[in-house]
Design a protein around this motif. Structure first.
Motif, PDB file in Angstrom:
ATOM      1  N   ALA A  98       5.985  11.263   0.379  1.00  0.00           N
ATOM      2  CA  ALA A  98       6.912  10.197   0.555  1.00  0.00           C
ATOM      3  C   ALA A  98       6.208   9.038   1.223  1.00  0.00           C
ATOM      4  O   ALA A  98       6.372   7.554   0.935  1.00  0.00           O
ATOM      5  CB  ALA A  98       7.909  10.604   1.290  1.00  0.00           C
ATOM      6  N   TYR A  99       5.302   9.237   2.331  1.00  0.00           N
ATOM      7  CA  TYR A  99       4.696   8.301   3.132  1.00  0.00           C
ATOM      8  C   TYR A  99       3.859   7.337   2.168  1.00  0.00           C
ATOM      9  O   TYR A  99       3.485   6.327   2.042  1.00  0.00           O
ATOM     10  CB  TYR A  99       3.790   8.920   4.068  1.00  0.00           C
ATOM     11  CG  TYR A  99       4.577   9.133   5.360  1.00  0.00           C
ATOM     12  CD1 TYR A  99       5.314   8.198   6.348  1.00  0.00           C
ATOM     13  CD2 TYR A  99       4.574  10.567   5.855  1.00  0.00           C
ATOM     14  CE1 TYR A  99       5.750   8.503   7.505  1.00  0.00           C
ATOM     15  CE2 TYR A  99       5.369  10.993   7.088  1.00  0.00           C
ATOM     16  CZ  TYR A  99       5.968   9.959   7.814  1.00  0.00           C
ATOM     17  OH  TYR A  99       6.589  10.310   8.689  1.00  0.00           O
ATOM     18  N   GLY A 100       3.003   8.395   1.415  1.00  0.00           N
ATOM     19  CA  GLY A 100       2.134   7.693   0.008  1.00  0.00           C
ATOM     20  C   GLY A 100       2.912   6.534  -0.535  1.00  0.00           C
ATOM     21  O   GLY A 100       2.693   5.696  -1.141  1.00  0.00           O
ATOM     22  N   LEU A 101       4.100   7.209  -1.232  1.00  0.00           N
ATOM     23  CA  LEU A 101       4.693   6.175  -2.089  1.00  0.00           C
ATOM     24  C   LEU A 101       5.200   4.920  -1.344  1.00  0.00           C
ATOM     25  O   LEU A 101       5.268   3.780  -1.881  1.00  0.00           O
ATOM     26  CB  LEU A 101       5.961   6.999  -2.727  1.00  0.00           C
ATOM     27  CG  LEU A 101       6.645   6.156  -3.646  1.00  0.00           C
ATOM     28  CD1 LEU A 101       5.880   5.760  -5.018  1.00  0.00           C
ATOM     29  CD2 LEU A 101       7.969   6.914  -4.237  1.00  0.00           C
ATOM     30  N   ALA A 102       5.476   5.291  -0.113  1.00  0.00           N
ATOM     31  CA  ALA A 102       6.191   3.990   0.612  1.00  0.00           C
ATOM     32  C   ALA A 102       5.005   3.119   1.162  1.00  0.00           C
ATOM     33  O   ALA A 102       5.542   1.780   0.998  1.00  0.00           O
ATOM     34  CB  ALA A 102       6.797   4.580   1.995  1.00  0.00           C
ATOM     35  N   ALA A 103       3.865   3.452   1.142  1.00  0.00           N
ATOM     36  CA  ALA A 103       2.612   2.492   1.283  1.00  0.00           C
ATOM     37  C   ALA A 103       2.073   2.052   0.129  1.00  0.00           C
ATOM     38  O   ALA A 103       1.973   0.580   0.266  1.00  0.00           O
ATOM     39  CB  ALA A 103       1.502   3.309   1.888  1.00  0.00           C
ATOM     40  N   ALA A 104       2.390   2.650  -0.892  1.00  0.00           N
ATOM     41  CA  ALA A 104       1.894   2.068  -2.397  1.00  0.00           C
ATOM     42  C   ALA A 104       2.845   1.224  -3.139  1.00  0.00           C
ATOM     43  O   ALA A 104       2.525   0.345  -3.535  1.00  0.00           O
ATOM     44  CB  ALA A 104       1.512   3.098  -3.290  1.00  0.00           C
TER      45      ALA A 104
END
Length: 277
Positions: A111-117
Motif C-alpha cells: 500500500a505504501y509502495g503504490l502510494a509513492a509510485a
C-alpha cells in the motif's frame, strides 16, 4: 470467483459492492491487500470486507502473486512487482477512482509502495501491523526470509507448530511450497525502497499496531514524519491484530474512513496537519 489477466499473471479477485445506493456520487473504493506466505484474500472475506461494504463502500480483494488462486511465477517477487500487479489490476478493471488501500503486514508495504509510485491512484493508506518499505524494512525482511535454517520466519513457524501440534499446519505447508518454488525469499530483501523521510507518501495514513509487537515502536515516528497520519496502538496485542481483534479493527477503520472519505485532502496536501497518536 474471478480471474483477471494482469500482464502475464492471472490474478484471483473478489469484489463486494456497496450496500444500498450511494448517498453522494459513486461509492468510495477500498482495496484490501493481504500479508505474506500464510495469508490470502480469504482473511478479509469474512472480516473487513463485509464491514466496509455494509457501510456503503465498494470492496476489492485479490490474492497476491504466488498466493491463493493467483498465478505463481518462479521469479519476480520484489516489492515493486507486487506494486505493479496492483496498479495493473486497477487498470485492467477500469478503475479510475482513487482507492483507500488497506494493507495487513506485508500488504501495508505494498500500500505504501503504490502510494509513492502512483499518488494519483491512492486516496489513503491504512496499514495494519505494517511499516513503510524503507531500508530497515528490507533488512528485517532479509533476516526473516533468508539465513540459517531459512531465516526467522521459518524458525518461528516451526516453534509455533511445536507448541501446539494440533494446529492447522496447512497454511504453513503452503508457505513452504511458495518458498520452495519461487525466488520470493531472495527477491523481497532486494526490493527498491523508499527514502527514510517518506517524502513520497503524501496521502493520509492510518496505522494500527499491537502494543506487544515490535512494530508499535514506529507509531510516534510515523505520526511525526507523515503530514496526515494517525496511529492507534491496541493494548495487550501482538502482531495478529486482524485475526485476534477483528471487530475492534473493523470499527476503527470504518470510522476513520468515514471521517476521511469526503475530506478534500488533496487541496491542502502541501500544508500537512500535525499527526496524532
Amino acid at each position: 470467483m474471478a480471474k483477471i489477466r494482469v500482464g502475464e499473471l492471472d490474478v484471483h479477485v473478489q469484489r463486494m459492492s456497496a450496500a444500498g445506493p450511494p448517498a453522494d456520487g459513486p461509492p468510495p473504493l477500498v482495496v484490501l491487500v493481504h500479508g505474506l506466505l500464510i495469508d490470502s484474500l480469504a482473511s478479509y472475506y469474512f472480516s473487513l470486507g463485509p464491514a466496509f461494504a455494509e457501510r456503503g463502500m465498494d470492496v476489492l480483494m485479490y490474492d497476491l502473486r504466488g498466493h491463493g488462486r493467483t498465478g505463481r511465477p518462479a521469479t519476480g517477487y520484489r516489492l515493486e512487482d507486487f506494486v505493479a500487479d496492483l496498479d495493473g489490476l486497477l487498470d485492467a478493471l477500469g478503475e479510475d477512482r482513487p482507492a483507500h488501500v488497506v494493507g495487513n503486514s506485508f500488504g501495508g508495504a505494498i500500500a505504501y509502495g503504490l502510494a509513492a509510485a502512483r499518488p494519483d491512484r491512492v486516496r489513503s493508506v491504512i496499514a495494519i501491523e505494517s511499516e513503510p518499505p524503507v531500508k530497515s524494512w528490507a533488512e528485517k525482511m532479509a533476516e526473516g526470509l533468508t539465513g540459517e535454517e531459512g531465516g526467522l520466519v521459518v524458525k518461528e513457524v516451526r516453534t509455533w507448530l511445536a507448541e501446539d501440534p494440533e494446529r492447522n499446519a496447512r497454511p504453513f505447508q503452503l508457505a513452504g511450497d511458495i518458498l520452495d518454488a519461487t525466488t520470493l525469499s531472495e527477491d523481497i530483501p532486494r526490493s527498491r525502497v523508499l527514502d527514510d523521510g517518506l517524502a513520497d507518501i503524501r496521502c493520509p495514513v492510518f496505522a494500527v499496531f499491537g502494543a506487544d509487537s515490535e512494530l508499535a515502536a514506529q507509531a510516534d515516528h510515523l505520526a511525526a514524519t507523515l503530514g496526515h497520519c494517525r496511529s492507534v496502538v491496541l493494548p495487550d496485542q501482538g502482531h495478529s491484530v486482524l485475526v485476534e481483534r477483528t471487530r475492534e479493527t473493523a470499527e476503527l477503520l470504518v470510522e476513520w474512513l468515514e471521517d476521511n472519505i469526503h475530506d478534500d485532502i488533496h487541496d491542502d496536501i502541501h500544508t500537512p496537519a500535525k499527526g496524532v497518536r
